[in-house]
Write an enzyme that holds these catalytic residues in place. Structure first.
Site, mmCIF file in Angstrom:
data_model
loop_
_atom_site.group_PDB
_atom_site.id
_atom_site.type_symbol
_atom_site.label_atom_id
_atom_site.label_comp_id
_atom_site.label_asym_id
_atom_site.label_seq_id
_atom_site.Cartn_x
_atom_site.Cartn_y
_atom_site.Cartn_z
ATOM 1 C CG ASP A 210 -18.669 -105.430 -51.549
ATOM 2 O OD1 ASP A 210 -19.495 -106.328 -51.831
ATOM 3 O OD2 ASP A 210 -18.171 -104.675 -52.392
ATOM 4 C CD GLN A 211 -15.218 -108.861 -43.940
ATOM 5 O OE1 GLN A 211 -15.027 -109.673 -44.833
ATOM 6 N NE2 GLN A 211 -14.735 -109.032 -42.722
#
Length: 260
Positions: free
Chosen positions: A125-126
């Site tokens: 995930d970012q």
């Protein structure tokens, strides 16, 4: 279990474009960084090298490095030069993509033209940091990311709140989420201080936001998440943003893990 010896007549010869039957095993392993040709010869005499699961006991064996599997002291060695695999310590805020039409920072920006055909293995995930593998080996990438191969991933999570004594048992037994149950392979409380706890989880799930959703479900919202291992490959002391090429032994261990 003792491995059976290999003799020159055990397999059909493989010829190169000049009609020669493959490459000498000593040369292949020297090029792979195992040791000098003399060192490799000594290792063969000591029965430390296996080709396709069989111990090599004779000198001068020729192999096709494109197809054989070679092990040293029981550990698989990657010998092909046309495939590379890297480990990256992905920073917070970088998205796992090779490009982005919205102008966001990507993994592709970080690797640049490091290797042609490089792809990321799965995603982070970012807002998740840590170990991300990248490779030019499409089949390796596919198998490492596919749920059926159940490759374990290790995460270190900082969470808000105190960890109940029985949480590890509960997580190993399984917690029901909206898209089905999830179980961890192991769980350990690493530290706790001022209303924050640090926990380590090992699981082979790959569903989106799985670690954050799992810990939120048990009342421990994640404030920071770092992936520290994928199978046998460790993040160790890699600094944020650093990219390193995996050793041949590390690539061999990944290949062995997923049956390549």
């Amino acid at each position: 279990m003792e491995l059976a010896p290999v003799h020159p007549g055990d397999r059909a010869p493989v010829e190169d474009e000049e009609g020669r039957q493959g490459e000498r095993l000593q040369k292949v392993l020297a090029r792979a960084g195992v040791g000098s040709r003399r060192v490799v010869e000594d290792m063969i005499d000591e029965g430390r090298i296996a080709v396709d699961g069989k111990t090599v006991l004779v000198q001068g064996m020729r192999v096709d490095p494109r197809t054989v599997q070679i092990s040293v002291d029981g550990s698989r060695i990657e010998i092909r030069n046309d495939r590379v695999t890297y480990a990256m310590n992905k920073p917070y805020g970088v998205i796992t993509a090779m490009s982005d039409d919205r102008g966001r920072a990507t993994v592709g920006d970080m690797v640049g033209d490091l290797a042609k055909g490089l792809v990321h293995v799965g995603r982070l995930d970012q807002d998740t940091e840590g170990l991300l593998l990248l490779t030019t080996d499409g089949e390796l990438a596919h198998r490492l990311a596919h749920p059926s191969y159940e490759v374990s991933k290790t995460y270190m999570a900082q969470v808000s709140g105190s960890v109940p004594r029985d949480l590890g048992k509960r997580l190993r037994h399984g917690v029901e989420l909206e898209d089905g149950p999830v179980r961890v392979d192991s769980f350990q409380l690493m530290d706790t201080h001022a209303g924050q706890s640090v926990v380590e989880l090992v699981l082979h799930e790959g569903r989106k936001h799985i670690v954050r959703r799992l810990l939120a479900e048990v009342g421990l919202p994640v404030t920071r998440l770092v992936r520290t291992a994928v199978g046998p490959v460790q993040l160790a002391r890699m600094r944020t943003g650093v990219i390193r090429r995996l050793s041949r032994a590390e690539v061999g261990a990944l290949q062995e893990l997923v049956g390549l």
